[in-house]
Design a protein around this motif. Sequence first.
Motif, PDB file in Angstrom:
ATOM      1  N   LEU A  23       0.845  -1.183   0.000  1.00 17.85           N
ATOM      2  CA  LEU A  23       0.000   0.000   0.000  1.00 17.85           C
ATOM      3  C   LEU A  23       0.883   1.236   0.000  1.00 17.85           C
ATOM      4  N   THR A  24       0.645   2.144  -0.948  1.00 20.35           N
ATOM      5  CA  THR A  24       1.449   3.356  -1.065  1.00 20.35           C
ATOM      6  C   THR A  24       0.554   4.584  -1.124  1.00 20.35           C
ATOM      7  N   GLU A  25       1.136   5.722  -0.817  1.00 19.33           N
ATOM      8  CA  GLU A  25       0.468   7.007  -1.012  1.00 19.33           C
ATOM      9  C   GLU A  25       1.207   7.715  -2.134  1.00 19.33           C
ATOM     10  N   TYR A  26       0.465   8.143  -3.131  1.00 23.88           N
ATOM     11  CA  TYR A  26       1.085   8.717  -4.316  1.00 23.88           C
ATOM     12  C   TYR A  26       0.807  10.214  -4.450  1.00 23.88           C
ATOM     13  N   ARG A  27       0.443  10.888  -3.375  1.00 27.60           N
ATOM     14  CA  ARG A  27       0.129  12.323  -3.410  1.00 27.60           C
ATOM     15  C   ARG A  27       1.305  13.115  -3.990  1.00 27.60           C
ATOM     16  N   GLY A  28       1.027  13.903  -5.009  1.00 29.98           N
ATOM     17  CA  GLY A  28       2.058  14.748  -5.606  1.00 29.98           C
ATOM     18  C   GLY A  28       2.753  14.139  -6.807  1.00 29.98           C
ATOM     19  N   LEU A  29       2.453  12.905  -7.159  1.00 33.57           N
ATOM     20  CA  LEU A  29       3.075  12.286  -8.329  1.00 33.57           C
ATOM     21  C   LEU A  29       2.254  12.594  -9.580  1.00 33.57           C
ATOM     22  N   THR A  30       2.928  12.836 -10.666  1.00 36.27           N
ATOM     23  CA  THR A  30       2.258  13.102 -11.930  1.00 36.27           C
ATOM     24  C   THR A  30       1.906  11.782 -12.607  1.00 36.27           C
ATOM     25  N   VAL A  31       1.108  11.875 -13.655  1.00 33.22           N
ATOM     26  CA  VAL A  31       0.729  10.681 -14.415  1.00 33.22           C
ATOM     27  C   VAL A  31       1.976  10.049 -15.034  1.00 33.22           C
ATOM     28  N   ALA A  32       2.885  10.864 -15.520  1.00 33.43           N
ATOM     29  CA  ALA A  32       4.124  10.343 -16.114  1.00 33.43           C
ATOM     30  C   ALA A  32       4.958   9.610 -15.065  1.00 33.43           C
ATOM     31  N   GLN A  33       4.998  10.137 -13.842  1.00 30.02           N
ATOM     32  CA  GLN A  33       5.755   9.474 -12.785  1.00 30.02           C
ATOM     33  C   GLN A  33       5.096   8.155 -12.385  1.00 30.02           C
ATOM     34  N   LEU A  34       3.767   8.122 -12.347  1.00 31.79           N
ATOM     35  CA  LEU A  34       3.069   6.865 -12.053  1.00 31.79           C
ATOM     36  C   LEU A  34       3.341   5.824 -13.127  1.00 31.79           C
ATOM     37  N   LYS A  35       3.417   6.285 -14.371  1.00 26.30           N
ATOM     38  CA  LYS A  35       3.736   5.364 -15.472  1.00 26.30           C
ATOM     39  C   LYS A  35       5.160   4.810 -15.300  1.00 26.30           C
ATOM     40  N   ALA A  36       6.088   5.675 -14.907  1.00 25.16           N
ATOM     41  CA  ALA A  36       7.468   5.237 -14.660  1.00 25.16           C
ATOM     42  C   ALA A  36       7.528   4.264 -13.483  1.00 25.16           C
ATOM     43  N   LEU A  37       6.694   4.501 -12.462  1.00 22.57           N
ATOM     44  CA  LEU A  37       6.649   3.602 -11.317  1.00 22.57           C
ATOM     45  C   LEU A  37       6.138   2.227 -11.729  1.00 22.57           C
ATOM     46  N   ARG A  38       5.112   2.194 -12.544  1.00 26.00           N
ATOM     47  CA  ARG A  38       4.578   0.907 -13.017  1.00 26.00           C
ATOM     48  C   ARG A  38       5.653   0.130 -13.775  1.00 26.00           C
ATOM     49  N   LYS A  39       6.447   0.848 -14.553  1.00 24.90           N
ATOM     50  CA  LYS A  39       7.529   0.200 -15.308  1.00 24.90           C
ATOM     51  C   LYS A  39       8.629  -0.283 -14.364  1.00 24.90           C
ATOM     52  N   ALA A  40       8.908   0.507 -13.315  1.00 21.84           N
ATOM     53  CA  ALA A  40       9.963   0.145 -12.360  1.00 21.84           C
ATOM     54  C   ALA A  40       9.595  -1.085 -11.541  1.00 21.84           C
ATOM     55  N   LEU A  41       8.301  -1.310 -11.331  1.00 18.82           N
ATOM     56  CA  LEU A  41       7.866  -2.464 -10.538  1.00 18.82           C
ATOM     57  C   LEU A  41       8.086  -3.788 -11.255  1.00 18.82           C
ATOM     58  N   GLY A  42       8.178  -3.757 -12.563  1.00 24.13           N
ATOM     59  CA  GLY A  42       8.422  -4.978 -13.319  1.00 24.13           C
ATOM     60  C   GLY A  42       7.135  -5.574 -13.847  1.00 24.13           C
ATOM     61  N   SER A  43       7.289  -6.643 -14.591  1.00 23.40           N
ATOM     62  CA  SER A  43       6.144  -7.267 -15.265  1.00 23.40           C
ATOM     63  C   SER A  43       5.307  -8.131 -14.334  1.00 23.40           C
ATOM     64  N   ASP A  44       5.837  -8.489 -13.172  1.00 26.93           N
ATOM     65  CA  ASP A  44       5.108  -9.351 -12.240  1.00 26.93           C
ATOM     66  C   ASP A  44       4.327  -8.559 -11.202  1.00 26.93           C
ATOM     67  N   ALA A  45       4.170  -7.258 -11.406  1.00 21.19           N
ATOM     68  CA  ALA A  45       3.445  -6.425 -10.452  1.00 21.19           C
ATOM     69  C   ALA A  45       2.416  -5.577 -11.188  1.00 21.19           C
TER      70      ALA A  45
END
Length: 173
Positions: A25-47
């Motif tokens: 569980l995370t709080e993403y307050r202040g992150l942009t859509v582009a940063q969320l997209k980068a986070l999804r990529k950083a988590l890998g394909s199994d997440a």
Amino acid sequence: MARPDKAAAVAELTQLFRDSNAAVLTEYRGLTVAQLKALRKALGSDAHYAVAKNTLTAIAAREAGLETFAEKLSGPSAIAFITGDPVTAAKGLRDFAKANPALVVKAGVLDGRDISPADITALADLESREVLLAKAAGAMKAKLYQAAYLFTAPASQAVRTIDALREKQADAA
């Protein structure tokens, strides 16, 4: 009566909780859509990183048998559902949080056991599964080599002793 779209969202979240071997569980307050997209990529394909309403997430977590998230659900929350190696996803979260301090890890569940943000950081500090398996295989190979040497040592020592005795007899004769 619950609206069908909310019931479907709860059912989907419940299934994600049940199918994943870890959830963070995370709080993403202040992150942009582009940063969320980068986070999804950083988590890998199994997440799978999902942003959902707190009330729906609380209901889904309760239905999946997880009470950990109920008190932590405040503010803009998102959940990383991890179906593969949790170490890889934890490393992705840790590295992304270092670069983007707006991402805050609140809590987690690993194989049905509650884990704290400190536990998630400790998990991220582990080496990958492949490296740990390689180290274990190397240690086992070393022990096997050591055992084989131990079993062959008396025989080779006996051969050297017999050769020394033959040499001594040959010199005496």
